[in-house]
Design an enzyme around this catalytic site. Structure first.
Site, mmCIF file in Angstrom:
data_model
loop_
_atom_site.group_PDB
_atom_site.id
_atom_site.type_symbol
_atom_site.label_atom_id
_atom_site.label_comp_id
_atom_site.label_asym_id
_atom_site.label_seq_id
_atom_site.Cartn_x
_atom_site.Cartn_y
_atom_site.Cartn_z
ATOM 1 N N LYS A 16 1.033 -0.825 0.177
ATOM 2 C CA LYS A 16 -0.160 -0.044 -0.115
ATOM 3 C C LYS A 16 0.875 1.043 0.040
ATOM 4 O O LYS A 16 1.490 1.411 0.526
ATOM 5 C CB LYS A 16 -0.837 -0.261 1.090
ATOM 6 C CG LYS A 16 -2.392 1.027 0.825
ATOM 7 C CD LYS A 16 -2.296 0.788 2.847
ATOM 8 C CE LYS A 16 -4.022 2.180 2.306
ATOM 9 N NZ LYS A 16 -2.738 3.695 1.998
ATOM 10 N N ASP B 119 1.726 5.726 0.082
ATOM 11 C CA ASP B 119 0.905 6.645 0.853
ATOM 12 C C ASP B 119 1.587 7.575 -0.173
ATOM 13 O O ASP B 119 2.465 8.538 0.049
ATOM 14 C CB ASP B 119 1.458 6.637 1.766
ATOM 15 C CG ASP B 119 1.025 7.598 2.838
ATOM 16 O OD1 ASP B 119 -0.238 7.426 2.725
ATOM 17 O OD2 ASP B 119 1.391 8.077 4.092
ATOM 18 N N GLU C 76 2.836 0.998 5.370
ATOM 19 C CA GLU C 76 1.556 1.562 5.824
ATOM 20 C C GLU C 76 0.194 0.454 5.933
ATOM 21 O O GLU C 76 -0.404 0.446 6.644
ATOM 22 C CB GLU C 76 0.998 2.427 5.425
ATOM 23 C CG GLU C 76 -0.357 3.203 5.483
ATOM 24 C CD GLU C 76 -0.997 4.025 4.914
ATOM 25 O OE1 GLU C 76 -1.538 4.979 4.344
ATOM 26 O OE2 GLU C 76 -0.557 3.707 3.435
#
Length: 348
Positions: free
Chosen positions: A66, A68, A208
């Protein structure tokens, strides 16, 4: 593109030896009745990941890191390149390195879906570094440090492929953006692993979280569950409705007062007093002081030394959990979201 798919999949659009055809999205010019191309859309609403507490299980799920940053769509056409934010704002000139690299992608027309990020020394995406490279919230600087992590392909050489399964879209994407690249446009690589184990490793490395995607799903706009996000630390957007003053803190901000969306209203979810540095607190204080009002946007109970502001600013907040009475626990300020990022407020 001679690289075969990693796993067997249905042919992209039928017989591989037949001309590629796909359904028109709007009426074609009768004078071009034999034209086998889809009109290129001006914009496609993004597919959004649904937040879950644990990774899904099953062979249909594939995983990615993921990232960010800012969600972007890179539109490549013979007439030029456009870089659009999640909300449809044109930020082409703000990412010169991504723009230059997009012009070198070996395709006539394409729409790439991905995330603009700035990586730290350990190769992790850092939202604060990205914001600083752009001049902060509302800043107008260009970012030469930002790179684009491409994770989907929505339009390819004159054909809308959003109705095609993810595994085939990824096969085409890898032909345009090969794995392992070091340029300003890079591939967000798929990871074949057990979701629980991958999440644990991601969290141990300070990432994250991870994204799970259904290999067999078409590209559907909205938050429909084809993509799922699992975070190591929760991070969401909350409206700033005021702050408590302090003479001992950066910018005189003792604690931000925050609200989330509940239906059509806002509801108080507590505050955050950590995560600021001198620069970010000073910039934030300046923007809040332009929005001061006489009373809070929601009921916050009795607060000493509180200053209230119109809920126009959205703060990205990391937090570990919720208290039993609906307040953020172990919260930390990460930065302000830009309105052009079209970030949703957290809904309770």
């Amino acid at each position: 593109m001679t690289k075969p798919p990693r796993k067997p999949s249905q042919p992209l659009l039928g017989d591989v030896d037949a001309p590629i055809r796909s359904r028109a999205r709007r009426r074609r010019d009768p004078a071009q009745s034999q034209l086998l191309l889809d009109p290129m859309p001006a914009r496609i609403e993004p597919c959004l990941a649904l937040l879950k507490s644990r990774p899904p299980k099953g062979p249909q799920w594939t995983f990615e890191v993921k990232w960010d940053g800012y969600r972007l769509a890179v539109h490549i056409e013979p007439s030029g390149v456009r870089i659009l934010t999640r909300g449809g704002h044109d930020w082409t000139e703000r990412f010169p390195a991504i723009l230059a690299e997009a012009k070198r992608v070996p395709v006539s027309t394409a729409i790439l879906d991905g995330e603009a990020v700035v990586l730290d020394a350990q190769g992790r995406s850092d939202f604060g570094m990205l914001q600083q490279s752009l001049g902060g919230r509302g800043g107008k600087r260009t970012s030469r440090d930002a790179i684009f992590m491409a994770f989907d392909l929505l339009y390819f050489d004159g054909h809308d492929i959003t109705g095609t399964e993810l595994v085939s879209r990824r096969h085409l994407l890898e032909g345009l953006v090969p794995p392992g690249g070091e340029e300003a446009i890079r591939l967000s690589e798929e990871i074949d692993a057990d979701g629980e184990k991958l999440l644990r490793i991601a969290c141990e490395h300070g990432l994250e979280g991870i994204i799970a995607k259904d290999r067999n799903s078409p590209y559907r706009s909205g938050r429909l569950g084809d993509w799922v996000k699992i975070k190591c630390v929760q991070s969401d957007g909350f409206a700033i409705i005021g702050y408590e003053k302090s003479t001992a803190s950066f910018g005189g901000i003792g604690r931000l007062l925050l609200a989330a969306r509940k239906g059509n209203d806002l509801v108080f979810v507590g505050g955050v007093g950590t995560g600021f540095n001198e620069r970010s607190a000073g910039e934030l204080r300046q923007q809040m002081d332009e929005l001061i009002v006489g009373k809070p946007a929601v009921d916050i109970g009795r607060k000493r030394n509180a200053v209230f502001v119109r809920p126009k600013l959205v703060a990205e907040i990391e937090y570990r959990a919720w208290t039993h009475d609906g307040k953020l626990r172990h919260a930390s300020y990460k930065g302000l979201r830009d309105p052009a990022d079209h970030s949703d407020l957290y809904e309770v």
